[in-house]
Design an enzyme around this catalytic site. Structure first.
Site, mmCIF file in Angstrom:
data_model
loop_
_atom_site.group_PDB
_atom_site.id
_atom_site.type_symbol
_atom_site.label_atom_id
_atom_site.label_comp_id
_atom_site.label_asym_id
_atom_site.label_seq_id
_atom_site.Cartn_x
_atom_site.Cartn_y
_atom_site.Cartn_z
ATOM 1 N N LYS A 81 46.408 -7.881 3.296
ATOM 2 C CA LYS A 81 46.626 -6.481 3.664
ATOM 3 C C LYS A 81 47.206 -6.429 5.059
ATOM 4 C CE LYS A 81 45.639 -2.185 2.221
ATOM 5 N NZ LYS A 81 45.686 -1.621 0.867
ATOM 6 N N GLY A 183 39.615 14.425 -0.717
ATOM 7 C CA GLY A 183 40.958 13.895 -0.479
ATOM 8 C C GLY A 183 41.840 14.126 -1.693
ATOM 9 N N VAL A 184 42.850 14.987 -1.541
ATOM 10 C CA VAL A 184 43.735 15.260 -2.681
ATOM 11 C C VAL A 184 45.179 14.933 -2.306
ATOM 12 C CG1 VAL A 184 42.311 16.862 -4.018
ATOM 13 C CG2 VAL A 184 43.640 17.740 -2.080
ATOM 14 N N VAL A 187 46.610 9.941 -4.593
ATOM 15 C CA VAL A 187 45.673 9.544 -5.660
ATOM 16 C C VAL A 187 44.785 10.723 -6.079
ATOM 17 C CG1 VAL A 187 43.759 8.005 -6.254
ATOM 18 C CG2 VAL A 187 45.679 7.138 -4.894
HETATM 19 P P1 NAD Z 1 47.181 9.862 0.903
HETATM 20 O O1 NAD Z 1 47.432 9.727 2.346
HETATM 21 O O2 NAD Z 1 48.281 10.305 0.005
HETATM 22 O O3 NAD Z 1 45.942 10.860 0.645
HETATM 23 C C1 NAD Z 1 44.775 10.825 1.367
HETATM 24 C C2 NAD Z 1 44.310 12.262 1.495
HETATM 25 O O4 NAD Z 1 43.008 12.280 2.070
HETATM 26 C C3 NAD Z 1 45.217 13.101 2.406
HETATM 27 O O5 NAD Z 1 45.556 14.306 1.743
HETATM 28 C C4 NAD Z 1 44.345 13.359 3.636
HETATM 29 O O6 NAD Z 1 44.625 14.590 4.256
HETATM 30 C C5 NAD Z 1 42.949 13.313 3.035
HETATM 31 N N1 NAD Z 1 41.862 13.026 3.974
HETATM 32 C C6 NAD Z 1 41.842 12.121 4.992
HETATM 33 N N2 NAD Z 1 40.634 12.136 5.593
HETATM 34 C C7 NAD Z 1 39.882 13.038 4.929
HETATM 35 C C8 NAD Z 1 38.545 13.500 5.044
HETATM 36 N N3 NAD Z 1 37.737 13.020 5.995
HETATM 37 N N4 NAD Z 1 38.097 14.429 4.175
HETATM 38 C C9 NAD Z 1 38.906 14.912 3.207
HETATM 39 N N5 NAD Z 1 40.181 14.529 3.053
HETATM 40 C C10 NAD Z 1 40.660 13.606 3.896
HETATM 41 O O7 NAD Z 1 46.577 8.462 0.430
HETATM 42 P P2 NAD Z 1 46.413 7.940 -1.060
HETATM 43 O O8 NAD Z 1 47.539 7.033 -1.373
HETATM 44 O O9 NAD Z 1 46.082 9.077 -1.967
HETATM 45 O O10 NAD Z 1 45.131 7.001 -0.894
HETATM 46 C C11 NAD Z 1 43.825 7.557 -0.852
HETATM 47 C C12 NAD Z 1 42.800 6.436 -0.896
HETATM 48 O O11 NAD Z 1 43.008 5.649 -2.064
HETATM 49 C C13 NAD Z 1 42.868 5.436 0.269
HETATM 50 O O12 NAD Z 1 41.572 4.958 0.541
HETATM 51 C C14 NAD Z 1 43.714 4.308 -0.266
HETATM 52 O O13 NAD Z 1 43.474 3.091 0.406
HETATM 53 C C15 NAD Z 1 43.208 4.294 -1.685
HETATM 54 N N6 NAD Z 1 44.135 3.670 -2.621
HETATM 55 C C16 NAD Z 1 45.389 4.164 -2.772
HETATM 56 C C17 NAD Z 1 46.244 3.571 -3.677
HETATM 57 C C18 NAD Z 1 47.614 4.104 -3.932
HETATM 58 O O14 NAD Z 1 48.245 3.630 -4.914
HETATM 59 N N7 NAD Z 1 48.131 5.042 -3.180
HETATM 60 C C19 NAD Z 1 45.811 2.459 -4.414
HETATM 61 C C20 NAD Z 1 44.509 1.998 -4.247
HETATM 62 C C21 NAD Z 1 43.687 2.613 -3.337
#
Ligand code: NAD
Length: 349
Positions: A81, A183-184, A187
């Site tokens: 990572k 978190g929306v 994902v």
């Molecule tokens: P993203 O940045 O698109 O979405 C994250 C969302 O969480 C944002 O809308 C942000 O405003 C919100 N957020 C941040 N802190 C917050 C809090 N304290 N309370 C409420 N909302 C909050 O990221 P993503 O790609 O959707 O990833 C989300 C999670 O999933 C991360 O932990 C990431 O590591 C994990 N993940 C993502 C993927 C992927 O394919 N994108 C794959 C595996 C794991």
């Protein structure tokens, strides 16, 4: 001064690389946990860390998570990572991403990157101008695997949430099942849309209030406060923001029979897996339920697959989770520990 090897999250990492580019001011860490099954694959996170120690811990925990995730997804890939330490005085620029690409290239293929929080597909295109060890690039043909992993992760999480509801509550349909989503973004937003189509009752919270308000209106979800979403009485709590949110205090206040979401490293400490188990809450180990994205970009990188194959592999996530939950029930071990044991056996540790 604490030495890297002594850090609690070091866990036998094969290598941890610290990079700095003088010209652009870019600071990045690339952690390689294991290359036993193949090159260490895992996304790049671009984040404002409170301090450097937090960034190192994040890189180590995420990298080990990728080893376990790739192994459990049946991919011939190891775990690694990257984190880029964002600096408020400098915006992310193509020059910075180019410097980052050269850093990846210097590892000669031991690390393969893709998107994570704060990194877009367009960013990956910039990185790919400097190195071939990149996936998550835009796809040219509709049927090809690859591109933004978010929707594929969301699909896997959606299938995992449904499997949890079936396993714990005995319900085949999501109609009226109440899911609280933290978190929306890519994902969590994708998950919310899929669940809304099934008639689930949704409560959502996001620090980006405008985005959450828009989504709530689009899919008919209720908005809840940032501090309330984890305490809400619901059927499922689905964390899809950042990690380490399940700790002694928050677990004591959970008001749900199921925790299943896509965020990486949801448990603040290994003991928190036991705490959830002791409360009789069904927990979906994060790196198993959220493996849809790496299945997509992993197959893209391996270069021999298409969307049908990706979806076929994502469809196996529910069975994998159910196997873990059954083993957890019979061994009386927390599901997180059961998953770790299975993953460690696969990577020979
Ligand atoms: P993203 O940045 O698109 O979405 C994250 C969302 O969480 C944002 O809308 C942000 O405003 C919100 N957020 C941040 N802190 C917050 C809090 N304290 N309370 C409420 N909302 C909050 O990221 P993503 O790609 O959707 O990833 C989300 C999670 O999933 C991360 O932990 C990431 O590591 C994990 N993940 C993502 C993927 C992927 O394919 N994108 C794959 C595996 C794991």
């Amino acid at each position: 001064m604490s030495i890297m090897w002594d850090l609690p999250d070091f866990d036998g990492h094969e290598a941890v690389h610290f990079f700095h580019d003088v010209e652009t001011g870019l600071s990045a860490i690339i952690a390689l946990h294991s290359t036993h099954l193949g090159p260490g694959a895992g996304g790049t996170r671009f984040w404002h860390y409170e301090n450097r120690e937090t960034a190192v811990t994040d890189a180590l925990r995420l990298s080990r998570g990728m080893s376990f995730k790739n192994a459990m997804a049946g991919l011939p890939l190891g775990g690694g990572k990257a984190v880029i330490l964002a600096d408020r005085s400098r915006a992310k620029s193509p020059e910075m991403l180019a410097a980052f690409g050269r850093m990846i290239d210097s590892l000669g293929g031991r690390y393969v990157t893709a998107e994570d929080v704060g990194i877009s597909t367009a960013d990956m295109v910039e990185v790919s101008k400097q190195t071939k060890y990149v996936s998550g690039l835009p796809v040219s043909d509709d049927g090809d695997a690859g591109g933004d992993p978010g929707p594929f992760t969301a699909m896997g999480v959606y299938l995992g949430v449904k499997a949890a509801v079936k396993h714990k509550l005995g319900r085949d349909s999501m109609e009226d099942v109440h899911v609280a989503i933290q978190g929306v973004g890519s994902v969590g937003g994708g998950l919310a849309r899929l669940l809304a189509k099934d008639g689930a009752r949704l409560s959502i919270a996001d620090i980006n209030k405008d985005h959450a308000t828009q989504l709530a209106a689009e899919i008919g979800a209720s908005m809840v406060g940032l501090d309330d979403v984890m305490r809400l009485e619901a059927d499922v709590f689905s964390p899809n923001a950042l990690g380490a949110i399940l700790d002694k205090v928050s677990i004591a206040h959970l008001n749900v029979p199921i925790v299943a979401g896509g965020a990486n490293n949801q448990l603040a400490t290994p003991e928190d897996g036991q705490r959830i188990f002791d409360r009789n809450i069904l927990f979906a180990p994060d790196y198993v339920i959220n493996s849809g994205g790496i299945i997509n970009v992993g197959l893209e990188y391996l270069g021999d697959s298409n969307v049908d194959e990706v979806n076929h592999r994502i469809a196996k996530i529910p069975a994998r989770l159910t196997e873990i939950w059954k083993e957890s029930a019979s061994s009386k071990l927390p599901s997180a520990e059961v998953a770790d044991n299975m993953a460690r056996a696969l990577i020979g540790r």
